[in-house]
Scaffold this motif. Structure first.
Motif, short mmCIF file in Angstrom:
data_model
loop_
_atom_site.label_atom_id
_atom_site.label_comp_id
_atom_site.label_asym_id
_atom_site.label_seq_id
_atom_site.Cartn_x
_atom_site.Cartn_y
_atom_site.Cartn_z
N GLN A 57 0.84 -1.20 0.00
CA GLN A 57 0.00 0.00 0.00
C GLN A 57 0.88 1.25 0.00
O GLN A 57 0.61 2.19 -0.75
N ALA A 58 1.90 1.26 0.82
CA ALA A 58 2.79 2.42 0.90
C ALA A 58 3.47 2.69 -0.44
O ALA A 58 3.55 3.85 -0.89
N MET A 59 3.96 1.63 -1.09
CA MET A 59 4.60 1.81 -2.39
C MET A 59 3.59 2.27 -3.44
O MET A 59 3.90 3.14 -4.26
N ALA A 60 2.39 1.70 -3.41
CA ALA A 60 1.34 2.10 -4.36
C ALA A 60 0.96 3.56 -4.16
O ALA A 60 0.81 4.31 -5.13
N LEU A 61 0.83 3.97 -2.91
CA LEU A 61 0.49 5.37 -2.63
C LEU A 61 1.60 6.31 -3.09
O LEU A 61 1.32 7.41 -3.60
N SER A 62 2.83 5.88 -2.95
CA SER A 62 3.96 6.68 -3.42
C SER A 62 3.90 6.86 -4.95
O SER A 62 4.17 7.95 -5.47
N ILE A 63 3.53 5.81 -5.65
CA ILE A 63 3.40 5.91 -7.10
C ILE A 63 2.25 6.84 -7.47
O ILE A 63 2.39 7.68 -8.38
N VAL A 64 1.13 6.72 -6.79
CA VAL A 64 0.01 7.62 -7.07
C VAL A 64 0.42 9.06 -6.82
O VAL A 64 0.12 9.95 -7.62
N ASP A 65 1.16 9.30 -5.74
CA ASP A 65 1.65 10.65 -5.46
C ASP A 65 2.56 11.15 -6.58
O ASP A 65 2.52 12.32 -6.96
N SER A 66 3.37 10.25 -7.14
CA SER A 66 4.24 10.62 -8.26
C SER A 66 3.42 10.96 -9.50
O SER A 66 3.75 11.88 -10.25
N LEU A 67 2.36 10.19 -9.73
CA LEU A 67 1.49 10.48 -10.87
C LEU A 67 0.83 11.85 -10.70
O LEU A 67 0.74 12.63 -11.66
N ILE A 68 0.39 12.15 -9.48
CA ILE A 68 -0.21 13.47 -9.22
C ILE A 68 0.82 14.57 -9.44
O ILE A 68 0.52 15.58 -10.09
N ALA A 69 2.02 14.37 -8.94
CA ALA A 69 3.08 15.37 -9.08
C ALA A 69 3.49 15.58 -10.54
O ALA A 69 3.95 16.66 -10.91
N SER A 70 3.30 14.56 -11.37
CA SER A 70 3.71 14.66 -12.77
C SER A 70 2.74 15.48 -13.62
O SER A 70 3.06 15.85 -14.75
N LEU A 71 1.57 15.77 -13.08
CA LEU A 71 0.58 16.52 -13.85
C LEU A 71 1.01 17.97 -14.03
O LEU A 71 1.42 18.63 -13.08
N ASP A 72 0.88 18.46 -15.25
CA ASP A 72 1.14 19.87 -15.54
C ASP A 72 -0.21 20.58 -15.54
O ASP A 72 -0.94 20.55 -16.53
N MET A 73 -0.55 21.17 -14.40
CA MET A 73 -1.87 21.76 -14.23
C MET A 73 -2.08 22.97 -15.14
O MET A 73 -3.21 23.26 -15.52
N GLU A 74 -1.00 23.66 -15.53
CA GLU A 74 -1.15 24.82 -16.41
C GLU A 74 -1.40 24.40 -17.85
O GLU A 74 -2.34 24.85 -18.49
N LYS A 75 -0.57 23.53 -18.36
CA LYS A 75 -0.71 23.09 -19.75
C LYS A 75 -1.79 22.03 -19.94
O LYS A 75 -2.36 21.91 -21.00
N GLY A 76 -2.03 21.25 -18.89
CA GLY A 76 -2.96 20.13 -18.99
C GLY A 76 -4.42 20.50 -18.93
O GLY A 76 -5.28 19.69 -19.31
N GLY A 77 -4.73 21.68 -18.43
CA GLY A 77 -6.11 22.16 -18.40
C GLY A 77 -7.06 21.20 -17.69
O GLY A 77 -6.75 20.63 -16.66
N GLN A 78 -8.22 21.04 -18.31
CA GLN A 78 -9.28 20.22 -17.72
C GLN A 78 -8.86 18.76 -17.61
O GLN A 78 -9.22 18.09 -16.65
N LEU A 79 -8.09 18.26 -18.56
CA LEU A 79 -7.64 16.87 -18.50
C LEU A 79 -6.78 16.63 -17.25
O LEU A 79 -6.98 15.66 -16.53
N ALA A 80 -5.86 17.55 -16.99
CA ALA A 80 -5.01 17.42 -15.81
C ALA A 80 -5.86 17.50 -14.53
O ALA A 80 -5.62 16.74 -13.59
N GLN A 81 -6.84 18.36 -14.52
CA GLN A 81 -7.73 18.46 -13.36
C GLN A 81 -8.50 17.17 -13.15
O GLN A 81 -8.64 16.68 -12.02
N ASN A 82 -9.00 16.60 -14.24
CA ASN A 82 -9.74 15.33 -14.15
C ASN A 82 -8.84 14.19 -13.66
O ASN A 82 -9.26 13.37 -12.84
N LEU A 83 -7.61 14.16 -14.18
CA LEU A 83 -6.67 13.12 -13.74
C LEU A 83 -6.31 13.30 -12.28
O LEU A 83 -6.23 12.32 -11.53
#
Length: 124
Positions: A57-83
């Protein structure tokens, strides 16, 4: 001995794949690793060894956190918000500590990530 050699080759192969990956491929690797961890959680849970799930669970949560951190909220727009919202939902499902709902929530998290991974692979 043979198992440790095979394990060493697997780690070396994974390391090489990560080192040679472009940003899109790195995200795909994160999805694959997350799905593998969710599969491991299911196996452990089915064996009734729920106390052994915390590390996965800890490793999985770390990966999810990495996926969240990888989002470009400025360029990604609504898609990034949805993700971001989707990853937040997956995070909550994985973080569930209640044995009665943990397995079902893990299955739902796996389904969601499988769908996002498939979509990611199509745009690759």
């Amino acid at each position: 001995m043979m198992r440790s050699v095979q394990s060493g080759y697997a780690v070396a192969g994974k390391d090489a794949r990560v080192l040679n990956a472009n940003p899109h491929e790195l995200i795909a690797i994160l999805f694959e690793e997350l799905l593998n961890l969710l599969d491991e959680i299911q196996v452990i849970h089915k064996r009734g060894e729920t106390s052994d799930i915390a590390d996965q669970q800890a490793m999985a949560l770390s990966i999810v956190d990495s996926l969240i951190a990888s989002l470009d909220m400025e360029k990604g727009g609504q898609l990034a918000q949805n993700l971001r919202q989707t990853y937040g939902q997956v995070r909550a499902l994985i973080a569930d500590k209640e044995p009665a709902t943990q397995l079902q929530n893990n299955r739902v998290a796996h389904k969601i990530i499988s769908e996002v991974h498939a979509a990611w692979a199509q745009i690759g």
